[in-house]
Design a protein around this motif. Structure first.
Motif, PDB file in Angstrom:
ATOM      1  N   ALA A 285       0.824  -1.198   0.000  1.00  0.00           N
ATOM      2  CA  ALA A 285       0.000   0.000   0.000  1.00  0.00           C
ATOM      3  C   ALA A 285       0.864   1.256   0.000  1.00  0.00           C
ATOM      4  CB  ALA A 285      -0.934  -0.005   1.205  1.00  0.00           C
ATOM      5  N   ALA A 286       1.905   1.268   0.834  1.00  0.00           N
ATOM      6  CA  ALA A 286       2.787   2.438   0.911  1.00  0.00           C
ATOM      7  C   ALA A 286       3.448   2.709  -0.428  1.00  0.00           C
ATOM      8  CB  ALA A 286       3.846   2.213   1.988  1.00  0.00           C
ATOM      9  N   ARG A 287       3.834   1.646  -1.123  1.00  0.00           N
ATOM     10  CA  ARG A 287       4.453   1.824  -2.444  1.00  0.00           C
ATOM     11  C   ARG A 287       3.458   2.384  -3.458  1.00  0.00           C
ATOM     12  NH1 ARG A 287       5.560  -2.263  -6.175  1.00  0.00           N
ATOM     13  NH2 ARG A 287       5.144  -3.850  -4.595  1.00  0.00           N
ATOM     14  N   GLY A 288       2.158   2.179  -3.215  1.00  0.00           N
ATOM     15  CA  GLY A 288       1.136   2.689  -4.122  1.00  0.00           C
ATOM     16  C   GLY A 288       0.544   4.013  -3.695  1.00  0.00           C
ATOM     17  N   GLY A 289       1.164   4.684  -2.707  1.00  0.00           N
ATOM     18  CA  GLY A 289       0.658   5.987  -2.289  1.00  0.00           C
ATOM     19  C   GLY A 289      -0.507   5.905  -1.323  1.00  0.00           C
ATOM     20  N   VAL A 290      -0.637   4.777  -0.609  1.00  0.00           N
ATOM     21  CA  VAL A 290      -1.709   4.614   0.377  1.00  0.00           C
ATOM     22  C   VAL A 290      -1.067   4.251   1.711  1.00  0.00           C
ATOM     23  CG1 VAL A 290      -3.776   3.333   1.032  1.00  0.00           C
ATOM     24  CG2 VAL A 290      -3.351   3.852  -1.383  1.00  0.00           C
ATOM     25  N   LEU A 291      -1.307   5.074   2.728  1.00  0.00           N
ATOM     26  CA  LEU A 291      -0.771   4.824   4.059  1.00  0.00           C
ATOM     27  C   LEU A 291      -1.831   4.126   4.900  1.00  0.00           C
ATOM     28  CD1 LEU A 291       1.254   5.177   6.365  1.00  0.00           C
ATOM     29  CD2 LEU A 291       0.367   7.483   6.702  1.00  0.00           C
ATOM     30  N   ILE A 292      -1.547   2.893   5.315  1.00  0.00           N
ATOM     31  CA  ILE A 292      -2.480   2.124   6.146  1.00  0.00           C
ATOM     32  C   ILE A 292      -1.826   1.921   7.508  1.00  0.00           C
ATOM     33  CG2 ILE A 292      -3.766  -0.026   6.394  1.00  0.00           C
ATOM     34  CD1 ILE A 292      -3.806  -0.290   3.390  1.00  0.00           C
ATOM     35  N   LYS A 293      -2.505   2.377   8.546  1.00  0.00           N
ATOM     36  CA  LYS A 293      -1.898   2.408   9.880  1.00  0.00           C
ATOM     37  C   LYS A 293      -2.133   1.105  10.635  1.00  0.00           C
ATOM     38  CE  LYS A 293      -2.366   7.414  10.293  1.00  0.00           C
ATOM     39  NZ  LYS A 293      -2.955   8.501  11.107  1.00  0.00           N
ATOM     40  N   GLY A 294      -1.586   0.022  10.119  1.00  0.00           N
ATOM     41  CA  GLY A 294      -1.624  -1.228  10.854  1.00  0.00           C
ATOM     42  C   GLY A 294      -2.625  -2.233  10.342  1.00  0.00           C
ATOM     43  N   GLY A 295      -2.609  -3.386  11.005  1.00  0.00           N
ATOM     44  CA  GLY A 295      -3.438  -4.495  10.566  1.00  0.00           C
ATOM     45  C   GLY A 295      -4.910  -4.286  10.795  1.00  0.00           C
ATOM     46  N   ALA A 296      -5.281  -3.555  11.848  1.00  0.00           N
ATOM     47  CA  ALA A 296      -6.706  -3.391  12.165  1.00  0.00           C
ATOM     48  C   ALA A 296      -7.477  -2.706  11.040  1.00  0.00           C
ATOM     49  CB  ALA A 296      -6.878  -2.647  13.482  1.00  0.00           C
ATOM     50  N   PRO A 297      -7.054  -1.510  10.567  1.00  0.00           N
ATOM     51  CA  PRO A 297      -7.800  -0.905   9.450  1.00  0.00           C
ATOM     52  C   PRO A 297      -7.655  -1.672   8.145  1.00  0.00           C
ATOM     53  CG  PRO A 297      -5.897   0.444  10.035  1.00  0.00           C
ATOM     54  CD  PRO A 297      -6.043  -0.585  11.109  1.00  0.00           C
TER      55      PRO A 297
END
Length: 668
Positions: free
Chosen positions: A330-342
């Motif tokens: 996700a980070a490489r695609g411009g999406v920041l995901i804050k952990g496994g829960a979300p």
């Protein structure tokens, strides 16, 4: 190969502190595993083939034990002293038991497969971690800075806010900031995931820009780590090296590994119960000779096999490996995901609520209708409207002037005596006549010809289509009406359609705009329903209602919609690059101002959930098969092969997420 404590904050402490790893370039584990295998081969085959005496073969097997068990013993003892038992400990007990029975070759074989599996697993997991750490390497170490009349090359860590950095063609940008001179196209893919370079141009007033950084437009703002095109840019620094958007993303993505998902929490609790049960089962199995017609040696051997079979290595790594790979992709695609829960939660939802302004729409009104009245021409209506509105700083007035200039080529500056009539409209004088522009209520209050009924009906029709309307009268003559609208993003309709293909069945809008506008936009982009006329508190109430009916994701700009996003199952901020508020408040941040990354994020989360389920079934299935198999006589060797094989399969299955692509966002 360890239990959940593998993912504690100090999960890499041995890598950093181990002298062997430093000397051998981080390859100590794989080298030791290979040495274990070589010594095992000599110690086992040498005496059998008569090429080595038995004593030398025994020494080789002792060496195999040393090299195969070194790292496992070191790590297991460290955790035992902390009162924690892990899977490495179970394996060492099994290998020690084999040696106690005189099965040195079989014990060495266990340690060899365990060591090689552990090393390969770490290599595979490091691939996912390297996808994250690689982001940190995007920023150059040095920057060319202009201070006063001199130019010098300094470390990016020495940059201060307000410095002017010179970036030449094809260079990486060293800092966040805004363009003060030069024009170029900048590749922002490492930060925002955008496929095409973004044209950059200088701000009109650097002092005003520095005073209100959050209001900077995309064409003026730049980010550390992005790549300059063919032009040269002078950039004023707005953030220190450790505070850039890229630095914050790297930090948050790295921290995401420690934020456990519901599945991770479940497996951790399961292991705390399961591992003691395994030890009890092994002890009972070792005593089975008391009730079965077999030698104590056979019972003890079977107990050691049970230890191997029941160790939940694959289960311990099944979810973390998938979460880590998903977050890194996700980070490489411009999406920041804050952990496994979300990440997991988004994959379960079938409802998404959209903010309207700036999310589904462009975020600025456009002139969409020009409706002259009587014998008046469109040009005349637009000319008079723009001349008066040019004196106003209202966003709607600026939209009229901007679009009129595009259509007419220029806007008259002859209007005078401008006055704003709050809540109604404006007035001015043009060509010796009074001009009034506003809503129907304005013409009920001012002197002059009343609003014709047929014109009022046509204006009402425009309003019903979601237009913000302005009626124009010059002197006693009505020139007509114009309609403005915050138009939907070009990609909005395709994005909604793609989300339906993925499996999102309920999509709605919550907006502060009037219901007619909300309905019009919702209909045009393909939403199921629109809720308009909502105050911020009303949005929170609506989100809570939707959350109670099965969960909902809320996507907005991360600032005005922060309360609603905070109350949603998953809050998603759009256009979060450079916005500290959006990065802090959202569970998921779409770094670019690009709605097309939303299907990518949803699709990735669903793929992650699928792989987690596959991994859990595979790991539990192998344990369920191996435990009875070893109880009924399956040896340590075959059990180890199946056990280690399942663990590697789980890890490499998770790594498939690093190559995930959504069909509508192949560029990401």
């Amino acid at each position: 190969m360890k239990m959940a404590n593998k993912h504690d904050d100090n999960h890499t402490e041995h890598d950093h502190d181990d002298i062997l790893n430093r000397v051998l370039g981080g390859r100590a584990e794989i080298i030791f595993a290979i040495l274990c295998g070589v010594l095992l081969l000599f110690g086992w085959l040498g005496p059998k083939l008569g090429v080595l005496p038995g004593s030398v073969g025994f020494v080789c097997l002792i060496g195999a034990y040393f090299f195969g068990g070194y790292f496992a013993l070191r790590e297991a003892l460290g955790k035992v002293f902390q009162g924690k038992f892990q899977i490495d400990f179970l394996m060492l007990v099994a290998a020690t038991g084999a040696a106690f029975l005189g099965e040195w070759a079989e014990g060495a074989f266990l340690l060899f497969l365990f060591a090689i599996g552990h090393a390969l697993e770490k290599y595979a997991m490091n691939r996912a971690r390297n996808a994250i750490s690689a982001l940190a390497d995007l920023t150059p170490d040095e920057a060319v800075v202009r201070r006063g009349s001199s130019t010098e090359t300094i470390s990016v860590d020495d940059l201060v806010i307000g410095d002017i950095v010179i970036v030449r063609s094809n260079e990486r940008l060293p800092a966040d900031g805004f363009v003060v001179s030069g024009q170029s196209a900048v590749n922002q893919a490492p930060i925002t995931g955008e496929s095409a370079p973004v044209d950059k141009s200088p701000v009109q007033d650097a002092v005003k820009a520095a005073a209100n950084i959050d209001a900077l437009k995309a064409e003026n703002r730049v980010f550390a780590g992005s790549i300059n095109g063919t032009g040269s840019l002078d950039i004023q620094v707005t953030k220190l090296a450790g505070e850039t958007t890229l630095a914050r993303v790297v930090k948050m993505v790295s921290e995401a590994e420690t934020r456990q998902s519901p599945t991770q929490s479940f497996t951790k609790k399961f292991e705390k119960i399961f591992v003691p049960c395994v030890i009890v089962l092994a002890v009972l199995t070792s005593l089975s000779f008391l009730i079965l017609n077999e030698a104590p040696r056979e019972s003890f051997y079977r107990a050691m096999a049970v230890l191997v079979a029941a160790s939940p290595c694959a289960l311990a790594i099944a979810t973390p490996s998938a979460i880590l790979s998903g977050v890194a992709r996700a980070a490489r695609g411009g999406v920041l995901i804050k952990g496994g829960a979300p990440l997991e939660a988004l994959g379960t939802l079938d409802a998404i609520a959209f903010d309207k302004t700036g999310t589904l729409t462009e975020g600025e009104p456009k002139l969409v209708d020009i409706m002259p009245y009587g014998n008046v021409t469109e040009t005349e209506l637009l000319r008079v409207s723009a001349a008066v509105e040019a004196l106003s700083d209202h966003p709607l007035a600026q939209a009229v002037v901007r679009d009129a200039k595009t259509r007419l080529g220029s806007v008259s500056s002859d209007a005078s005596n401008f006055a704003s009539i709050t809540g109604r409209g404006v007035s001015a004088r043009l060509e010796g006549k009074a001009v009034h522009i506003g809503n129907a209520a304005l013409f009920d209050e001012v002197e002059g010809t009343p609003l014709p009924q047929d014109l009022a009906e046509r204006v009402n029709d425009m309003a019903a289509q979601g237009r913000t309307t302005m009626i124009v009268r010059q002197g006693e003559i009505y020139l007509g009406a114009i309609g403005l609208m915050d138009t939907p993003r070009e990609a909005a309709k395709a994005v909604i359609a793609r989300l339906r293909e993925i499996g999102v069945t309920r999509m709605m809008m919550i907006s502060g705009d009037n219901q007619n506008v909300a309905d019009a936009v919702a209909k045009e982009v393909g939403l199921d329903i629109a809720f308009g006329d909502l105050m911020p508190a009303d949005k929170v109430t609506k989100i809570k209602q939707l959350k109670e009916s099965g969960g909902v994701a809320m996507i907005g700009d991360g600032v005005n919609d922060a309360p609603a996003m905070a109350n949603a199952t998953v809050g998603i901020a759009m256009g979060a690059a450079g916005s500290d508020v959006a990065l802090e408040t959202a569970d998921i941040a779409l770094m670019g101002d690009d709605l097309e990354t939303l299907p990518f994020a949803v699709g990735l989360s669903r793929a992650t959930r699928r792989i987690i389920r596959q991994n859990l079934w595979a790991s539990l299935g192998v344990v369920a098969i191996l435990i009875p198999a070893t109880l009924f006589g399956l040896g340590i060797g075959p059990a180890v092969i199946i056990h280690e094989g399942s663990t590697l399969i789980v890890v490499f299955n998770a790594l498939r997420l690093l190559a995930f692509k959504d069909k509508t966002t192949q560029h990401i």
